[in-house]
Design a protein around this motif. Structure first.
Motif, mmCIF file in Angstrom:
data_model
loop_
_atom_site.group_PDB
_atom_site.id
_atom_site.type_symbol
_atom_site.label_atom_id
_atom_site.label_comp_id
_atom_site.label_asym_id
_atom_site.label_seq_id
_atom_site.Cartn_x
_atom_site.Cartn_y
_atom_site.Cartn_z
ATOM 1 N N GLY A 1 4.512 9.665 -4.522
ATOM 2 C CA GLY A 1 5.552 10.275 -5.329
ATOM 3 C C GLY A 1 6.867 9.510 -5.309
ATOM 4 N N TRP A 2 6.923 8.427 -4.556
ATOM 5 C CA TRP A 2 8.141 7.632 -4.484
ATOM 6 C C TRP A 2 8.275 6.763 -5.734
ATOM 7 N N SER A 3 9.508 6.433 -6.070
ATOM 8 C CA SER A 3 9.748 5.466 -7.139
ATOM 9 C C SER A 3 9.418 4.066 -6.627
ATOM 10 N N HIS A 4 9.255 3.142 -7.561
ATOM 11 C CA HIS A 4 9.033 1.751 -7.162
ATOM 12 C C HIS A 4 10.180 1.271 -6.276
ATOM 13 N N ALA A 5 11.394 1.627 -6.660
ATOM 14 C CA ALA A 5 12.564 1.178 -5.898
ATOM 15 C C ALA A 5 12.536 1.710 -4.468
ATOM 16 N N GLN A 6 12.116 2.936 -4.288
ATOM 17 C CA GLN A 6 12.054 3.502 -2.938
ATOM 18 C C GLN A 6 11.032 2.766 -2.071
ATOM 19 N N VAL A 7 9.870 2.466 -2.636
ATOM 20 C CA VAL A 7 8.853 1.730 -1.885
ATOM 21 C C VAL A 7 9.378 0.348 -1.507
ATOM 22 N N LEU A 8 9.970 -0.335 -2.471
ATOM 23 C CA LEU A 8 10.465 -1.691 -2.210
ATOM 24 C C LEU A 8 11.629 -1.674 -1.226
ATOM 25 N N ASP A 9 12.457 -0.652 -1.279
ATOM 26 C CA ASP A 9 13.555 -0.542 -0.316
ATOM 27 C C ASP A 9 13.017 -0.389 1.108
ATOM 28 N N GLU A 10 11.971 0.433 1.263
ATOM 29 C CA GLU A 10 11.389 0.586 2.599
ATOM 30 C C GLU A 10 10.830 -0.750 3.087
ATOM 31 N N TRP A 11 10.120 -1.440 2.206
ATOM 32 C CA TRP A 11 9.538 -2.727 2.586
ATOM 33 C C TRP A 11 10.633 -3.722 2.967
ATOM 34 N N ARG A 12 11.681 -3.795 2.154
ATOM 35 C CA ARG A 12 12.765 -4.751 2.415
ATOM 36 C C ARG A 12 13.539 -4.412 3.689
ATOM 37 N N CYS A 13 13.659 -3.143 3.991
ATOM 38 C CA CYS A 13 14.397 -2.719 5.179
ATOM 39 C C CYS A 13 13.587 -2.936 6.453
ATOM 40 N N SER A 14 12.318 -2.568 6.424
ATOM 41 C CA SER A 14 11.528 -2.559 7.652
ATOM 42 C C SER A 14 10.887 -3.902 7.978
ATOM 43 N N THR A 15 10.569 -4.694 6.964
ATOM 44 C CA THR A 15 9.835 -5.929 7.219
ATOM 45 C C THR A 15 10.615 -6.934 8.071
ATOM 46 N N PRO A 16 11.897 -7.199 7.793
ATOM 47 C CA PRO A 16 12.621 -8.135 8.671
ATOM 48 C C PRO A 16 12.691 -7.639 10.113
ATOM 49 N N ARG A 17 12.828 -6.345 10.295
ATOM 50 C CA ARG A 17 12.864 -5.793 11.652
ATOM 51 C C ARG A 17 11.508 -5.932 12.335
ATOM 52 N N GLN A 18 10.427 -5.754 11.559
ATOM 53 C CA GLN A 18 9.100 -5.960 12.114
ATOM 54 C C GLN A 18 8.930 -7.403 12.577
ATOM 55 N N LEU A 19 9.373 -8.343 11.769
ATOM 56 C CA LEU A 19 9.260 -9.754 12.134
ATOM 57 C C LEU A 19 10.078 -10.072 13.379
ATOM 58 N N ASP A 20 11.245 -9.466 13.498
ATOM 59 C CA ASP A 20 12.058 -9.684 14.694
ATOM 60 C C ASP A 20 11.351 -9.158 15.942
ATOM 61 N N LEU A 21 10.715 -7.996 15.820
ATOM 62 C CA LEU A 21 9.973 -7.444 16.959
ATOM 63 C C LEU A 21 8.797 -8.343 17.330
ATOM 64 N N LEU A 22 8.120 -8.863 16.327
ATOM 65 C CA LEU A 22 6.986 -9.740 16.600
ATOM 66 C C LEU A 22 7.440 -11.045 17.242
ATOM 67 N N GLU A 23 8.618 -11.496 16.882
ATOM 68 C CA GLU A 23 9.154 -12.697 17.527
ATOM 69 C C GLU A 23 9.472 -12.417 18.992
ATOM 70 N N ALA A 24 10.068 -11.276 19.260
ATOM 71 C CA ALA A 24 10.364 -10.909 20.651
ATOM 72 C C ALA A 24 9.086 -10.739 21.451
ATOM 73 N N ALA A 25 7.998 -10.335 20.794
ATOM 74 C CA ALA A 25 6.726 -10.106 21.479
ATOM 75 C C ALA A 25 6.060 -11.403 21.930
ATOM 76 N N GLN A 26 6.605 -12.542 21.521
ATOM 77 C CA GLN A 26 6.039 -13.817 21.955
ATOM 78 C C GLN A 26 6.558 -14.236 23.333
ATOM 79 N N GLU A 27 7.550 -13.519 23.841
ATOM 80 C CA GLU A 27 8.198 -13.927 25.082
ATOM 81 C C GLU A 27 7.594 -13.216 26.291
ATOM 82 N N PRO A 28 7.425 -13.964 27.421
ATOM 83 C CA PRO A 28 7.002 -13.303 28.653
ATOM 84 C C PRO A 28 8.136 -12.427 29.172
ATOM 85 N N PRO A 29 7.843 -11.418 29.988
ATOM 86 C CA PRO A 29 6.524 -11.112 30.551
ATOM 87 C C PRO A 29 5.670 -10.180 29.686
ATOM 88 N N GLY A 30 6.249 -9.648 28.602
ATOM 89 C CA GLY A 30 5.509 -8.640 27.835
ATOM 90 C C GLY A 30 4.508 -9.187 26.852
#
Length: 265
Positions: free
Chosen positions: A80-109
């Motif tokens: 039921g979301w508009s195209h803009a709402q879906v794209l806004d979620e993707w644009r907002c969350s994706t860079p943060r996801q990538l940052d978390l994945l980058e941090a996940a490359q570091e020991p000890p975790g």
């Protein structure tokens, strides 16, 4: 660590970001090659994965245990979301996801095991490969022509994009289907994947206490399944029949049950 997975995730994400501004409202509504999903629903799926990565929801036992049905549910919640709402979620969350994945490359975790419901357990650093797989596979196979409806083109897929996706698929192979797939492998089988993302591994029958198949590097069996790695991404996810993309050498009857049952999510 799987920094290659992180680079692949960033690369495919950048390619998707380059296509999004070229889309029309009508194109977002076209049926994708992912059964039951429009093109906008594919992005909604990626956005949902990103949002859950950065802000994990609390456990909910009422949610589907089957991972594909779970993904359908999350997409349905956004229909039921508009195209803009879906794209806004993707644009907002994706860079943060990538940052978390980058941090996940570091020991000890980085080597800490992480349970992914419905998919198995993986070292934290390998989660970058799951994103690399998801974005690459959905963009190139479900959204873009010739299998998807969108007439845009991308450069030929590179080893740097394909290999991390295949690495995740092979890590998930022993886990995602459990006894159903395990029972089909009575003798070692070789997967010989060529082209970008090329690798050769042997799928070994379950012998340990966990009752799982083992995927080992190298060719250690006479029965072999030959395919390109790009085609492996398509047929091993059951987007297309394996018989159209594989050549078997050795005992075909030993490989056929495995190929008939394999379905990587």
């Amino acid at each position: 660590m799987t920094r290659a997975g992180l680079a692949a995730a960033r690369s495919s994400t950048a390619q998707l970001a380059g296509i999004i501004p070229r889309m029309s409202d009508e194109q977002w509504e076209l049926p994708s090659a992912c059964d039951g999903w429009r093109v906008i629903d594919v992005v909604a799926h990626l956005a949902a994965l990103a949002s859950e990565a950065v802000d994990p929801p609390p456990p909910d036992p009422s949610l589907p245990k089957n991972r594909e049905r779970y993904h359908d549910l999350r997409v349905d919640q956004r229909r039921g979301w508009s195209h803009a709402q879906v794209l806004d979620e993707w644009r907002c969350s994706t860079p943060r996801q990538l940052d978390l994945l980058e941090a996940a490359q570091e020991p000890p975790g980085a080597d800490e095991p992480v349970d992914v419901p419905g998919l198995g357990r993986y070292p934290r650093h390998l989660l970058a490969n799951t994103m690399a797989f998801n974005v690459f596979c959905h963009l190139r196979n479900d959204m873009l022509a010739p299998d998807g409806p969108l007439p845009f083109t991308l450069p030929e897929a590179t080893d740097d994009q394909v290999a991390p996706a295949v690495e995740f698929m092979l890590a998930g192979l022993p886990q995602m289907q459990g006894p159903e797939l395990t029972a089909t492998v009575e003798r070692p089988l070789v997967l010989d994947l060529t082209g970008p993302g090329a690798t050769t591994v042997t799928v070994l029958p379950a012998t340990g206490p966990d009752g799982r198949l083992t995927v080992a590097p190298g060719a250690d069996a006479t029965t072999q399944v030959h395919s390109t790695a790009l085609d492996f991404i398509v047929w091993a996810t059951t987007r297309k029949p394996w018989r159209d993309h594989c050549r078997i050498t050795g005992d075909a009857s030993a490989a056929t049950p495995f190929l008939d049952h394999l379905d990587i999510i």
